[in-house]
Design a protein around this motif. Structure first.
Motif, PDB file in Angstrom:
ATOM      1  N   ASP A  27      -2.639   8.147   0.953  1.00  0.00           N
ATOM      2  CA  ASP A  27      -3.675   7.226   1.419  1.00  0.00           C
ATOM      3  C   ASP A  27      -3.308   6.750   2.826  1.00  0.00           C
ATOM      4  O   ASP A  27      -2.381   5.957   3.004  1.00  0.00           O
ATOM      5  CB  ASP A  27      -3.784   6.031   0.469  1.00  0.00           C
ATOM      6  N   PRO A  80      -4.598   2.398   4.981  1.00  0.00           N
ATOM      7  CA  PRO A  80      -3.862   1.176   5.372  1.00  0.00           C
ATOM      8  C   PRO A  80      -3.056   1.364   6.651  1.00  0.00           C
ATOM      9  O   PRO A  80      -2.961   0.440   7.470  1.00  0.00           O
ATOM     10  CB  PRO A  80      -2.951   0.905   4.167  1.00  0.00           C
ATOM     11  N   SER A 139       5.970   2.477   2.709  1.00  0.00           N
ATOM     12  CA  SER A 139       5.506   1.468   1.750  1.00  0.00           C
ATOM     13  C   SER A 139       6.416   0.249   1.749  1.00  0.00           C
ATOM     14  O   SER A 139       5.944  -0.894   1.693  1.00  0.00           O
ATOM     15  CB  SER A 139       5.418   2.079   0.343  1.00  0.00           C
ATOM     16  N   PRO A 191       0.827  -1.214   0.000  1.00  0.00           N
ATOM     17  CA  PRO A 191       0.000   0.000   0.000  1.00  0.00           C
ATOM     18  C   PRO A 191       0.859   1.262   0.000  1.00  0.00           C
ATOM     19  O   PRO A 191       1.884   1.330   0.670  1.00  0.00           O
ATOM     20  CB  PRO A 191      -0.812  -0.127   1.295  1.00  0.00           C
TER      21      PRO A 191
END
Length: 490
Positions: free
Chosen positions: A356, A359, A280, A269
């Motif tokens: 984002d 996650p 990440s 993610p």
């Protein structure tokens, strides 16, 4: 000395004056030849292909690690069981801060008067987070086999790897010898020219643990991960695809390297191939570490249940060693909370750069769950320790009372036989008092009254007699004083 002749170890030694926590790394770089390291390279080509190319690399080829990167977006280098020479090589090529390698090499905290604290304890959590070095310290649960083999073994063991990790034997409630082994996974991302390079360091599988004997001897024991290791977290295949060849491929979970290679087949993610973030690349190692922490909390639950049963059956199961084990669990729980909190601080620091955040919010919730479990068991230890200490004290008191009762019986026997033997020795001076002679009856006529007198005197509570005498003396003095007063008034 010319700057060109200076080595990475010299650089680390000079930095020790500023950061004493690098002393362990400097000592490790001075070690001789170690076992060969396993290195795997994942290249992300500029052709637009999302699946990386897997390449194996020898140490001689790593000198060209940053050469010819114009055809790739970036490169991931995974190193298992890193040796000192490879640390020096990568440190010089990538210009790596020694703090990164020191946090991976030095994980145990020796006595402060003997060695400085490791970077994970010497530095503030904010300093560790802002450097951008992700270090995942966790515990692996090992099964060493039958407990009978370790009946006279030491508590402290080591892994048989280039960087020996601490292994601690646990009590064996059911005949199986379990142990806790420290492990570490480290992640670093650096920008090199127009590309990026991600360095991932992992420990090898703990297939052997070593016990240090006297005179430099060693003894090895085979080990394996309990129940095959941590629970898988990747999405499982369906029954419909069960028979396909691709679905039957599964990683070797006893090897963190194999698990990461399997995970990196899919993009984590928040991964952007042009400029990936440290979070990440750390996603899959974080998931593996958290899965190991979950197994660790279940192990804590099992041992607390064992100690609770020991408290219910203090006569047969509770020992002084249980108090020591509980204190070890308390110290171990506090250290575990510190390691998980460091991970939480790292994510919170770098989360602001993520587009984002969903996650990572889930990862933070999982970290919060693990922390709540560790805090719960830590409170249980705090409540259990005073109870166990009181139980051991009560058990010692019972033993003392039983021993005192035995002494009382021996004293009573002595009171019976000492007068008899004394009278017998007295009458043995003449043959007319021996058994069968006419004056033998005089032995019983003398011994029995003496015995009765000794038993009577031993039964008298002399402390009570002393108190009564003092009371009589006080009353006499009071009456004498009253008589004098009345005579004066008359």
């Amino acid at each position: 000395m010319n700057d060109r002749n200076r080595s990475y170890r010299d650089f680390v030694k000079s930095r020790c004056q500023i950061n004493p926590c690098l002393a362990g790394l400097a000592d490790y770089l001075g070690c001789g030849l170690k076992a060969a390291s396993t290195t795997v390279i994942l290249d992300y080509p500029r052709s637009g292909q999302s699946v990386p190319h897997f390449l194996t690399a020898a140490e001689t080829d790593l000198s060209k690690l940053i050469d010819d990167t114009s055809t790739i977006y970036g490169r991931v280098l995974l190193v298992e069981n890193i040796q000192p020479h490879l640390i020096s090589l990568l440190g010089e090529i990538l210009d790596v801060d020694p703090i990164f390698f020191a946090s991976h090499v030095t994980t145990d905290f020796k006595d402060i008067e003997k060695a400085p604290a490791p970077p994970s304890l010497a530095l503030f959590p904010s300093q560790i987070a802002e450097r951008g070095y992700l270090h995942l310290h966790y515990q692996q649960v090992l099964d060493l086999g039958s407990a009978d083999v370790f009946e006279f073994s030491s508590y402290s063991l080591k892994t048989d790897s280039n960087i020996p990790r601490n292994v601690r034997r646990l009590p064996h409630p059911s005949g199986r010898q379990l142990a806790l082994a420290r492990a570490c996974c480290s992640v670093l991302v650096k920008k090199v020219n127009s590309s990026w390079i991600c360095l991932v360091l992992v420990d090898p599988p703990s297939e052997m643990v070593v016990e240090t004997l006297g005179a430099g001897g060693r003894k090895s024991y085979p080990s394996m991960l309990l129940h095959g290791g941590f629970e898988g977290f990747v999405q499982s295949t369906s029954f419909a695809s069960f028979g396909s060849v691709a679905s039957n491929h599964s990683p070797d979970k006893k090897s963190i390297l194999s698990s990461l290679l399997h995970c990196f087949r899919n993009q984590p993610p928040g991964f952007t191939i042009a400029e990936p973030s440290i979070l990440s690349f750390g996603y899959y190692p974080m998931r593996i570490a958290l899965a190991e922490w979950m197994l660790y909390t279940h192990l804590m639950s099992r041992y607390f249940k064992y100690y609770e049963y020991a408290l219910h059956d203090i006569e047969n199961r509770l020992h002084d060693s249980d108090i020591i084990d509980l204190q070890r669990w308390r110290r171990r729980s506090m250290q575990s909370q510190h390691k998980v909190i460091l991970l939480s601080e790292f994510i919170n620091y770098w989360l602001q750069h993520e587009a984002d955040k969903q996650p990572w919010n889930l990862v933070l919730r999982d970290i919060k769950h693990v922390l709540s479990q560790l805090e719960h068991y830590n409170r249980s230890i705090e409540h259990m320790l005073p109870v166990a200490t009181s139980m051991v004290t009560l058990l010692d008191s019972r033993r003392s009372m039983r021993e005192a009762a035995n002494v009382s019986r021996l004293t009573f026997i002595a009171l019976v036989f000492v007068p008899l033997s004394w009278v017998a020795s007295l009458f043995s001076m003449s043959d007319t008092y021996s058994p069968g002679q006419k004056n033998f009856w005089m032995y019983f006529a003398t011994a029995l009254p003496v015995l009765f007198l000794v038993l009577l005197l031993s039964a008298v509570r002399w402390d009570q007699v002393a108190r009564n005498l003092k009371r009589v003396e006080a009353v006499s003095k009071w009456q004498l004083g009253r008589s004098k007063t009345e005579a004066t008034l008359a």
